[in-house]
Write an enzyme that holds these catalytic residues in place. Structure first.
Site, PDB file in Angstrom:
ATOM      1  N   LYS A   1       0.864  -1.180   0.000  1.00  0.00           N
ATOM      2  CA  LYS A   1       0.000   0.000   0.000  1.00  0.00           C
ATOM      3  C   LYS A   1       0.898   1.226   0.000  1.00  0.00           C
ATOM      4  O   LYS A   1       1.662   1.461   0.940  1.00  0.00           O
ATOM      5  CB  LYS A   1      -0.914   0.009   1.223  1.00  0.00           C
ATOM      6  CG  LYS A   1      -1.858   1.208   1.261  1.00  0.00           C
ATOM      7  CD  LYS A   1      -2.765   1.156   2.481  1.00  0.00           C
ATOM      8  CE  LYS A   1      -3.719   2.335   2.519  1.00  0.00           C
ATOM      9  NZ  LYS A   1      -4.607   2.296   3.708  1.00  0.00           N
TER      10      LYS A   1
ATOM     11  N   LYS B   1      -2.177  -1.578  -3.697  1.00  0.00           N
ATOM     12  CA  LYS B   1      -3.000  -0.371  -3.726  1.00  0.00           C
ATOM     13  C   LYS B   1      -2.089   0.840  -3.876  1.00  0.00           C
ATOM     14  O   LYS B   1      -1.124   0.953  -3.117  1.00  0.00           O
ATOM     15  CB  LYS B   1      -3.806  -0.272  -2.429  1.00  0.00           C
ATOM     16  CG  LYS B   1      -4.706   0.951  -2.329  1.00  0.00           C
ATOM     17  CD  LYS B   1      -5.439   0.984  -0.985  1.00  0.00           C
ATOM     18  CE  LYS B   1      -6.353   2.200  -0.895  1.00  0.00           C
ATOM     19  NZ  LYS B   1      -7.036   2.288   0.419  1.00  0.00           N
TER      20      LYS B   1
END
Length: 456
Positions: free
Chosen positions: A324, A377
């Site tokens: 992320k 992400k």
């Protein structure tokens, strides 16, 4: 069929049908037994046998067929050139829709989508300005209706993101593991209504934190930004100093013109992990199928796996936000949940967008700690990271097409700069091609309807 049929008219010459272009005229006659057991006489078509048709062709009585199509003519002015001596022409496998479909290497279906849904305590569905088509859904009615729409087109997986009232937020995010909190209540409601629905949850403190960070913040120091005006000069000189224990040394000869006090903080790792484990257990108790730590704290997957197992939730999966990044694509999401950090940024725990190899380090840690799914992400700007994880891990890979990606496609589509639907589907296919098994996307419902042939 044989060349004679019992009870057929004796004068019929079956050979007279050999070589005819048109099909033979149907002959009506009734079989004795059949007539007694049916409402109307059976109708039979008498044809020649295969061998008789073959004999006709051998004899030169070939049935006509459409003529050989003419060679396509090139536009006037096209240069006449010799064919290139190519042994392989890849375009041959792309020349028709049927061939392209047969050789398509990547497929996508509604089963590949996880639908992120925002929920709140109210009854009304509140539009999210930065995310056209998305709403904060009332957890008792609007959410249930949206899930029903998704299931109708094959999307049976959702992930929940709560908008928590400010009055319930705290520095330690204790509301995150309230068994009667918004998320556990919503899980129980959805499981009661749709027992086979796959429910993913978000495990992080930022929706519950009064500081807006994914973990507990320890205030170690403050930055005191001082703007000094030199007595002998007209220009402004700026300096930044660290204020520790309320002591600061002013540069000599400069008068303090203005002060701006900025809070500094450290995200406490192990203490945050303790809270996250309690949050994951509360979600599992409510019926969550997959808990998804998005906080990026070190060691949280292993601690969470141990906590879940200790409470008897060995069947609950962990989808770790493995890579992320500290991305600028998250803005609309934070507006949706009112979860912007109150100070600073998230760069001390989320990954640097410039880093590639670091994703392998995070991947290996998550694998060793017991993660079941690895997530990247954002999605489209990080296709290389998705492929990196796909090539180096046997675990399922998830990609999150985040709010900024969604908003850009929506905005460009609204301005008629792109074909929104085609770009949406292409972007999702690219995530699949890069190696994502599942995609978290706000376009899940719209994309599934496209795949099912429905109009927008």
């Amino acid at each position: 069929m044989a060349s004679s049929i019992p009870n057929a008219p004796s004068a019929l010459n079956f050979r007279s049908y050999v070589g005819l272009i048109a099909p033979p005229r149907a002959l009506n006659f009734t079989l004795p037994q059949a007539a007694a057991n049916s409402r109307s006489p059976r109708r039979f078509v008498v044809r020649a046998s295969d061998s008789e048709f073959e004999a006709a062709v051998v004899a030169g009585k070939v049935p006509p067929a459409p003529p050989v199509p003419p060679k396509p003519a090139a536009p006037v002015g096209t240069p006449v050139v010799p064919s290139l001596p190519l042994h392989r022409r890849p375009r041959r496998n792309r020349k028709s829709p049927a061939l392209r479909s047969a050789f398509q290497e990547t497929s996508i279906s509604p089963a590949n989508f996880v639908y992120p849904l925002f929920i709140h305590e109210g009854e009304e569905d509140t539009p999210i300005g930065a995310m056209p088509g998305c709403y904060r859904l009332g957890w008792r009615h609007g959410l249930v209706e949206e899930v029903a729409k998704a299931r109708d087109v094959g999307v049976n997986s959702v992930v929940l993101f709560p908008k928590i009232p400010d009055a319930l937020k705290s520095p330690t995010g204790d509301e995150a593991y309230n068994e009667n909190g918004l998320v556990p209540r919503t899980i129980r409601l959805l499981k009661d209504k749709y027992p086979d629905l796959v429910i993913y949850t978000d495990v992080a403190l930022d929706p519950y934190s009064s500081d807006g960070h994914d973990g507990i913040v320890r205030e170690d120091a403050h930055l005191l930004v001082l703007h000094f005006a030199s007595p002998g000069d007209a220009f402004l000189v700026s300096a930044t100093v660290l204020l520790l224990e309320n002591q600061v040394l002013f540069p000599s000869g400069l008068a303090d013109n203005r002060k701006l006090r900025k809070k500094l903080g450290v995200i406490m790792n192990d203490e945050t992990v303790h809270q996250l484990c309690k949050q994951a257990v509360a979600q599992a108790q409510a019926g969550a199928d997959v808990v998804s730590p998005s906080d990026m704290m070190d060691g949280r997957v292993g601690a969470m796996r141990a906590a879940l197992d200790a409470e008897g939730f060995q069947h609950v999966s962990i989808m770790s936000y493995t890579a992320k990044y500290a991305s600028s694509f998250y803005g609309p999401f934070r507006e949706a949940l009112d979860s912007n950090p109150r100070f600073g940024d998230k760069k001390t725990y989320q990954m640097d967008p410039a880093n590639y190899r670091e994703a392998l380090t995070e991947m290996r840690e998550d694998e060793s700690e017991g993660a079941d799914i690895l997530l990247v992400k954002p999605g489209l700007p990080y296709l290389d990271i998705i492929r990196l994880l796909r090539d180096n891990s046997p675990l399922p890979i998830a990609a999150y097409q985040v709010s900024g990606e969604y908003a850009m496609i929506k905005a460009a589509g609204a301005l008629k700069m792109i074909d929104e639907e085609k770009v949406m589907m292409e972007s999702l296919m690219c995530l699949r091609r890069a190696g994502a098994d599942i995609i978290l996307t706000y376009s899940a419902l719209q994309a599934a309807r496209c795949l099912c042939g429905e109009k927008r």
